[in-house]
Motif scaffolding. Sequence first.
Motif, mmCIF file in Angstrom:
data_model
loop_
_atom_site.group_PDB
_atom_site.id
_atom_site.type_symbol
_atom_site.label_atom_id
_atom_site.label_comp_id
_atom_site.label_asym_id
_atom_site.label_seq_id
_atom_site.Cartn_x
_atom_site.Cartn_y
_atom_site.Cartn_z
ATOM 1 N N LEU A 1 0.824 -1.211 0.000
ATOM 2 C CA LEU A 1 0.000 0.000 0.000
ATOM 3 C C LEU A 1 0.859 1.262 0.000
ATOM 4 C CD1 LEU A 1 -2.707 1.457 0.187
ATOM 5 C CD2 LEU A 1 -2.680 1.070 2.672
ATOM 6 N N MET A 2 1.937 1.257 0.782
ATOM 7 C CA MET A 2 2.824 2.423 0.831
ATOM 8 C C MET A 2 3.479 2.676 -0.525
ATOM 9 S SD MET A 2 4.514 1.504 4.524
ATOM 10 C CE MET A 2 5.403 2.997 4.910
ATOM 11 N N LEU A 3 3.911 1.610 -1.180
ATOM 12 C CA LEU A 3 4.510 1.758 -2.503
ATOM 13 C C LEU A 3 3.509 2.360 -3.487
ATOM 14 C CD1 LEU A 3 6.345 -1.675 -2.588
ATOM 15 C CD2 LEU A 3 7.491 0.543 -2.724
ATOM 16 N N HIS A 4 2.264 1.894 -3.400
ATOM 17 C CA HIS A 4 1.213 2.438 -4.262
ATOM 18 C C HIS A 4 0.986 3.918 -3.980
ATOM 19 C CE1 HIS A 4 -3.113 3.457 -4.892
ATOM 20 N NE2 HIS A 4 -2.871 2.920 -6.072
ATOM 21 N N ASP A 5 0.850 4.263 -2.710
ATOM 22 C CA ASP A 5 0.571 5.648 -2.338
ATOM 23 C C ASP A 5 1.715 6.591 -2.698
ATOM 24 O OD1 ASP A 5 -1.849 4.823 -1.365
ATOM 25 O OD2 ASP A 5 -1.359 5.098 0.762
ATOM 26 N N ARG A 6 2.945 6.072 -2.722
ATOM 27 C CA ARG A 6 4.120 6.893 -2.966
ATOM 28 C C ARG A 6 4.633 6.776 -4.396
ATOM 29 N NH1 ARG A 6 7.019 5.568 2.959
ATOM 30 N NH2 ARG A 6 5.213 6.270 4.184
ATOM 31 N N ASN A 7 3.791 6.191 -5.245
ATOM 32 C CA ASN A 7 4.078 6.095 -6.684
ATOM 33 C C ASN A 7 5.386 5.376 -6.979
ATOM 34 O OD1 ASN A 7 1.707 7.579 -7.528
ATOM 35 N ND2 ASN A 7 2.729 9.414 -6.772
ATOM 36 N N GLN A 8 5.623 4.288 -6.271
ATOM 37 C CA GLN A 8 6.808 3.470 -6.482
ATOM 38 C C GLN A 8 6.418 2.155 -7.153
ATOM 39 O OE1 GLN A 8 9.762 4.672 -5.976
ATOM 40 N NE2 GLN A 8 9.168 6.508 -4.834
ATOM 41 N N THR A 9 7.429 1.428 -7.612
ATOM 42 C CA THR A 9 7.186 0.163 -8.288
ATOM 43 C C THR A 9 6.600 -0.861 -7.323
ATOM 44 O OG1 THR A 9 9.064 0.570 -9.759
ATOM 45 C CG2 THR A 9 8.242 -1.692 -9.629
ATOM 46 N N LEU A 10 5.473 -1.435 -7.711
ATOM 47 C CA LEU A 10 4.806 -2.412 -6.851
ATOM 48 C C LEU A 10 5.425 -3.793 -7.011
ATOM 49 C CD1 LEU A 10 1.050 -1.506 -7.437
ATOM 50 C CD2 LEU A 10 2.405 -1.022 -5.404
ATOM 51 N N PRO A 11 5.323 -4.628 -5.979
ATOM 52 C CA PRO A 11 5.740 -6.017 -6.130
ATOM 53 C C PRO A 11 4.833 -6.730 -7.119
ATOM 54 C CG PRO A 11 4.526 -5.744 -4.079
ATOM 55 C CD PRO A 11 4.742 -4.367 -4.645
ATOM 56 N N LYS A 12 5.318 -7.839 -7.648
ATOM 57 C CA LYS A 12 4.529 -8.610 -8.607
ATOM 58 C C LYS A 12 3.596 -9.603 -7.928
ATOM 59 C CE LYS A 12 6.408 -6.567 -12.059
ATOM 60 N NZ LYS A 12 5.636 -5.574 -12.839
ATOM 61 N N GLY A 13 3.740 -9.766 -6.618
ATOM 62 C CA GLY A 13 2.874 -10.673 -5.880
ATOM 63 C C GLY A 13 3.001 -10.424 -4.389
ATOM 64 N N ALA A 14 2.009 -10.904 -3.649
ATOM 65 C CA ALA A 14 2.019 -10.800 -2.190
ATOM 66 C C ALA A 14 1.626 -12.158 -1.618
ATOM 67 C CB ALA A 14 1.049 -9.725 -1.714
ATOM 68 N N MET A 15 2.419 -12.647 -0.666
ATOM 69 C CA MET A 15 2.138 -13.933 -0.034
ATOM 70 C C MET A 15 1.957 -13.698 1.466
ATOM 71 S SD MET A 15 4.064 -17.552 -0.621
ATOM 72 C CE MET A 15 5.644 -17.047 0.048
ATOM 73 N N LEU A 16 0.728 -13.902 1.942
ATOM 74 C CA LEU A 16 0.352 -13.564 3.309
ATOM 75 C C LEU A 16 -0.049 -14.835 4.051
ATOM 76 C CD1 LEU A 16 -1.957 -10.507 2.430
ATOM 77 C CD2 LEU A 16 0.554 -10.554 2.609
ATOM 78 N N ILE A 17 0.711 -15.171 5.099
ATOM 79 C CA ILE A 17 0.478 -16.390 5.857
ATOM 80 C C ILE A 17 -0.134 -16.021 7.210
ATOM 81 C CG2 ILE A 17 1.512 -18.515 6.728
ATOM 82 C CD1 ILE A 17 1.727 -18.012 3.612
ATOM 83 N N TYR A 18 -1.347 -16.505 7.477
ATOM 84 C CA TYR A 18 -2.164 -16.111 8.643
ATOM 85 C C TYR A 18 -1.870 -14.667 9.088
ATOM 86 C CZ TYR A 18 1.760 -18.920 10.619
ATOM 87 O OH TYR A 18 2.980 -19.521 10.878
ATOM 88 N N PRO A 19 -2.171 -13.711 8.184
ATOM 89 C CA PRO A 19 -1.778 -12.318 8.422
ATOM 90 C C PRO A 19 -2.660 -11.579 9.428
ATOM 91 C CG PRO A 19 -3.054 -12.474 6.408
ATOM 92 C CD PRO A 19 -2.847 -13.888 6.884
ATOM 93 N N VAL A 20 -2.050 -10.590 10.076
ATOM 94 C CA VAL A 20 -2.757 -9.618 10.928
ATOM 95 C C VAL A 20 -3.161 -8.455 10.022
ATOM 96 C CG1 VAL A 20 -2.609 -8.121 12.956
ATOM 97 C CG2 VAL A 20 -1.248 -10.222 12.857
ATOM 98 N N LEU A 21 -4.467 -8.192 9.887
ATOM 99 C CA LEU A 21 -4.893 -7.215 8.893
ATOM 100 C C LEU A 21 -5.891 -6.178 9.389
ATOM 101 C CD1 LEU A 21 -5.390 -9.703 5.895
ATOM 102 C CD2 LEU A 21 -3.501 -8.086 6.178
#
Length: 307
Positions: free
Chosen positions: A163-183
């Motif tokens: 989200l920070m990368l998106h908000d700051r107009n930076q290159t986003l990762p190509k994927g996200a892997m979330l294991i029992y995440p705190v959200l």
Amino acid sequence: MKYPISKELKSISIYSGSMVGRLYPLVNFAYGFIKCKSDEFVTVKKYSTPGFDGAELSTLIIEPRKNEGPLPCIMFFHGGGFLMRASAAHYEIAKWYARELKCKVVMPDYRLLPKYRYPLAIEDCYSTYMWVLQNAESMKINKEKIIVAGDSAGGNIAAAVTLMLHDRNQTLPKGAMLIYPVLDKRMITDSMKRFTDTPIWDSNCNKLFWDMYLKGQEHSQAKYASISEIEDLGFFPPTYIEAAEYDCLHDEGIEFAEKLKTQNITVEVHDMKGTCHGYETAIKSSIVEKCMAWRVEWIRNEIIKKN
């Protein structure tokens, strides 16, 4: 209450959330003696990388031996409630990724609670992500094949950095892997209300964590702490999620996956029956072996081959 948790998790399911909450200083002391070492398959190097506001972090980079770059990269943020250091299981899993996927794994030693509260940990990890982007060529990293990954609090960091990368107009990762995440800091899901005494992590432990993490913060200003509250997630990359059945965080992971799907994001979800939070710790179990096979296949098919 006793839960029908897999016998393979017996060694970890004896620990209650309240016990973990009380003993974390001793756990951290013990974890301090654990080192991630090179072996016949991977090399492990330590770098000094920039953290938030001029700080310096110790960051591990794990890579396969006999490789030719540039290689894909996993930004791996370890879990532990923002309270605990990386465990032996985290190091083994990071080495597994490097070995099986022929990729580099970057593990920043971000700063921890109780001294360093929100947003220090996620800003530290964001800074290291930017360092990787800026030094990708010299480090032989393919910046078109970077993913973020993390378990529990590390899953929170992975989502927050995206989200920070998106908000700051930076290159986003190509994927996200979330294991029992705190959200979700609101703690409003059914599993959060129901699982008050589950092993390793429960809703009481979760509240303690949020109170400590956001102490002194206006909750309305903690945007990057609680990704489930973000309405527009259409920018998110393909995402892989695992949720533990007997975990107060279970519904956060499942509901986040459904939210991404409604916004046309490619999502793979595994609802792990008979498990509790932290099942990755049982590194030699068939449960973890199965999960690692799924993760490796997902990364290979969704990220490495497609980008």
